[in-house]
Write a protein that holds these residues in place. Structure first.
Motif, PDB file in Angstrom:
ATOM      1  N   ALA A 107       0.821  -1.210   0.000  1.00  0.00           N
ATOM      2  CA  ALA A 107       0.000   0.000   0.000  1.00  0.00           C
ATOM      3  C   ALA A 107       0.854   1.258   0.000  1.00  0.00           C
ATOM      4  O   ALA A 107       0.611   2.195  -0.771  1.00  0.00           O
ATOM      5  N   ILE A 108       1.889   1.288   0.837  1.00  0.00           N
ATOM      6  CA  ILE A 108       2.642   2.521   1.044  1.00  0.00           C
ATOM      7  C   ILE A 108       3.478   2.882  -0.172  1.00  0.00           C
ATOM      8  O   ILE A 108       3.915   4.027  -0.324  1.00  0.00           O
ATOM      9  N   LEU A 109       3.708   1.943  -1.091  1.00  0.00           N
ATOM     10  CA  LEU A 109       4.526   2.193  -2.274  1.00  0.00           C
ATOM     11  C   LEU A 109       3.711   2.552  -3.515  1.00  0.00           C
ATOM     12  O   LEU A 109       4.294   2.931  -4.537  1.00  0.00           O
ATOM     13  N   LEU A 110       2.411   2.465  -3.447  1.00  0.00           N
ATOM     14  CA  LEU A 110       1.605   2.766  -4.632  1.00  0.00           C
ATOM     15  C   LEU A 110       1.691   4.251  -4.989  1.00  0.00           C
ATOM     16  O   LEU A 110       1.714   5.112  -4.098  1.00  0.00           O
ATOM     17  N   PRO A 111       1.718   4.578  -6.286  1.00  0.00           N
ATOM     18  CA  PRO A 111       1.961   5.961  -6.724  1.00  0.00           C
ATOM     19  C   PRO A 111       0.696   6.805  -6.773  1.00  0.00           C
ATOM     20  O   PRO A 111       0.388   7.429  -7.793  1.00  0.00           O
ATOM     21  N   GLU A 112      -0.042   6.846  -5.690  1.00  0.00           N
ATOM     22  CA  GLU A 112      -1.297   7.597  -5.647  1.00  0.00           C
ATOM     23  C   GLU A 112      -1.629   7.919  -4.197  1.00  0.00           C
ATOM     24  O   GLU A 112      -1.139   7.250  -3.275  1.00  0.00           O
ATOM     25  N   PRO A 113      -2.450   8.923  -3.955  1.00  0.00           N
ATOM     26  CA  PRO A 113      -2.899   9.171  -2.583  1.00  0.00           C
ATOM     27  C   PRO A 113      -3.737   7.988  -2.084  1.00  0.00           C
ATOM     28  O   PRO A 113      -4.596   7.476  -2.811  1.00  0.00           O
ATOM     29  N   LEU A 114      -3.467   7.550  -0.856  1.00  0.00           N
ATOM     30  CA  LEU A 114      -4.213   6.429  -0.271  1.00  0.00           C
ATOM     31  C   LEU A 114      -4.496   6.700   1.198  1.00  0.00           C
ATOM     32  O   LEU A 114      -3.644   7.232   1.920  1.00  0.00           O
ATOM     33  N   TRP A 115      -5.678   6.293   1.634  1.00  0.00           N
ATOM     34  CA  TRP A 115      -6.023   6.280   3.056  1.00  0.00           C
ATOM     35  C   TRP A 115      -6.020   4.802   3.469  1.00  0.00           C
ATOM     36  O   TRP A 115      -6.902   4.044   3.115  1.00  0.00           O
ATOM     37  N   ILE A 116      -4.982   4.407   4.205  1.00  0.00           N
ATOM     38  CA  ILE A 116      -4.715   2.994   4.475  1.00  0.00           C
ATOM     39  C   ILE A 116      -5.310   2.609   5.826  1.00  0.00           C
ATOM     40  O   ILE A 116      -4.979   3.198   6.856  1.00  0.00           O
ATOM     41  N   ILE A 117      -6.191   1.598   5.830  1.00  0.00           N
ATOM     42  CA  ILE A 117      -6.804   1.095   7.049  1.00  0.00           C
ATOM     43  C   ILE A 117      -6.550  -0.406   7.139  1.00  0.00           C
ATOM     44  O   ILE A 117      -5.887  -0.987   6.281  1.00  0.00           O
ATOM     45  N   PHE A 118      -7.111  -1.061   8.162  1.00  0.00           N
ATOM     46  CA  PHE A 118      -6.802  -2.459   8.433  1.00  0.00           C
ATOM     47  C   PHE A 118      -8.081  -3.260   8.615  1.00  0.00           C
ATOM     48  O   PHE A 118      -9.101  -2.741   9.066  1.00  0.00           O
ATOM     49  N   SER A 119      -7.996  -4.554   8.282  1.00  0.00           N
ATOM     50  CA  SER A 119      -9.172  -5.424   8.334  1.00  0.00           C
ATOM     51  C   SER A 119      -9.353  -6.109   9.680  1.00  0.00           C
ATOM     52  O   SER A 119     -10.421  -6.652   9.962  1.00  0.00           O
ATOM     53  N   ARG A 120      -8.309  -6.093  10.531  1.00  0.00           N
ATOM     54  CA  ARG A 120      -8.354  -6.828  11.799  1.00  0.00           C
ATOM     55  C   ARG A 120      -7.169  -6.395  12.664  1.00  0.00           C
ATOM     56  O   ARG A 120      -6.335  -5.613  12.225  1.00  0.00           O
ATOM     57  N   ASN A 121      -7.098  -6.913  13.891  1.00  0.00           N
ATOM     58  CA  ASN A 121      -5.927  -6.707  14.731  1.00  0.00           C
ATOM     59  C   ASN A 121      -4.702  -7.310  14.053  1.00  0.00           C
ATOM     60  O   ASN A 121      -4.786  -8.397  13.475  1.00  0.00           O
ATOM     61  N   MET A 122      -3.569  -6.624  14.151  1.00  0.00           N
ATOM     62  CA  MET A 122      -2.358  -7.119  13.488  1.00  0.00           C
ATOM     63  C   MET A 122      -1.109  -6.794  14.292  1.00  0.00           C
ATOM     64  O   MET A 122      -1.035  -5.761  14.961  1.00  0.00           O
TER      65      MET A 122
END
Length: 396
Positions: A107-122
């Motif tokens: 996710a962090i390397l994709l060349p676009e603005p992103l709002w990154i969230i999570f599906s579960r505890n990790m």
């Protein structure tokens, strides 16, 4: 497989006994300092950043509104507000050259603005440092997200980043090697320093509601002409050299650095650099300092440090002075503007002031957070750290 809270706790106890599991419960520790009263209507937010979003029951359906709540020098950080939501579903980090879709590295390397969230505890253990691209938000709300037992974050030559709601501890050096640093570039990296977060030649960064302990090097470094950074609502424990702003006397380009530190709690087991500053301007406002072993705020090379409305509680048997200058003659450090205004100094704590008492005229128009009374710091910092236990449909 869904990871229960009980399983997470068991992992911490078995695997090297994390300093985080041994750390103080920050809510209890702060509450014990002064009676706080009961919540009303299920949610009370005390500082202006939290008031902007925390009591919104619909936060999970409107996550990107958080980007409007930044204050201080990092107030223009919008992260991935203009982009789509990316859900991290895989906690692994097996391939640092071709990251697997669904992982945080992908996710962090994709060349676009992103709002990154999570599906579960990790629990995410990074094999190598995670190299950011611009216009990203990491939003841990809704789950317990632990970045632990591996490398940390590198924000290098980027802008517009928000990091929110993460536990970061037991951060180690990365061995280096071939690592993907952009979606279209793989290069050789040297050994990483072992910082939880390093901000290098980057700007417009906001770190909020994170919990930090025990890194190989620093917890947060801001270096190499980085600027416009806010660190707010974070909880720091059990570390020696915590926050370094400006790498050395050989980097005068750090004169452009401007950092806001607001509404954080510096808890037990900390020694020094809360922060240490070279060259730049740092506004330290409405933070709670429970104790420090050597000093709380220090630095040199003409740094400007403005401390307003903070509560400094010196520890028994430890250093009482809040400040520490680099080893230079008093005739030099007397010219550095280090001012204490409205601070509450307890248990023998004292702040040695220097420089221009009329500093505010120079910084008129800058995005400085107005200081509230220091006596209110236990309220302002009551909900620091990543343990907000946010649930969809209810306030955090």
């Amino acid at each position: 497989m869904k990871v229960s809270r009980a399983a997470l706790v068991l992992c911490f106890v078995v695997a090297t006994i994390s300093p985080w599991s041994m750390a103080e419960n920050h809510s209890t520790a702060v509450a014990n300092r002064r009676p706080l009263g009961k919540k009303r209507h299920g949610c009370v937010a005390y500082n202006p950043i939290d008031k902007c979003w925390r009591c919104d029951r619909n936060w999970a359906n409107n996550r990107q509104r958080l980007a409007d709540c930044a204050m201080g020098f990092g107030h223009e950080a919008r992260g991935g507000k203009m982009g789509r939501i990316y859900v991290v579903t895989d906690s692994s980090d097996r391939n640092v050259i071709n990251p697997k879709p669904g992982t945080l590295r992908h996710a962090i390397l994709l060349p676009e603005p992103l709002w990154i969230i999570f599906s579960r505890n990790m629990i995410i253990s990074l094999r190598q440092e995670l190299i950011f691209t611009s216009d990203k938000t990491i939003d841990g709300r809704g789950f317990d997200i632990h970045v632990a037992g591996g490398s940390g974050f590198m924000l290098q030559f980027v802008h517009n980043v928000i990091i929110h709601g993460l536990h970061m501890y037991d951060i180690a050096e990365g061995s280096g090697g071939m690592i993907r640093s952009k979606h279209d570039h793989v290069g050789m990296r040297g050994r990483s320093d072992g910082d939880a977060i390093c901000v290098f030649k980057s700007s417009q960064v906001w770190i909020d509601h994170c919990s930090f302990a025990n890194s190989y090097d620093g917890l947060i470094d801001i270096i190499a002409a980085s600027t416009n950074v806010t660190i707010s609502n974070c909880h720091f424990v059990k570390h020696d050299k915590a926050l370094l702003f400006g790498a050395s006397e050989k980097t005068p380009e750090d004169k452009v650095m401007k950092v806001t530190i607001a509404y954080n709690h510096f808890g037990k087991g900390l020694t020094q650099r809360l922060p240490a500053v070279r060259f730049g301007f740092v506004h330290v406002v409405n933070n709670g300092y429970t104790e420090w072993k050597s000093y709380a705020i220090g630095g040199g090379d003409g740094a400007t440090i403005i401390s307003q409305g903070n509560e400094f509680m010196a520890a028994n048997g430890a250093a009482k002075e809040v400040t520490k200058r680099e080893r230079v003659p008093e005739s030099i450090w007397r010219k550095w503007t280090w001012r204490s205004e409205g601070d509450l100094l307890l248990n023998g704590a004292y702040f040695r002031q220097s420089g221009n008492p009329n500093w505010a005229k120079t910084y008129k128009g800058h995005p400085l957070i107005p200081a509230l009374p220091a006596i209110d710091v236990p309220l302002l910092t009551k909900f620091v750290g990543a343990s907000l236990h946010c649930k969809a449909g209810a306030p955090c």
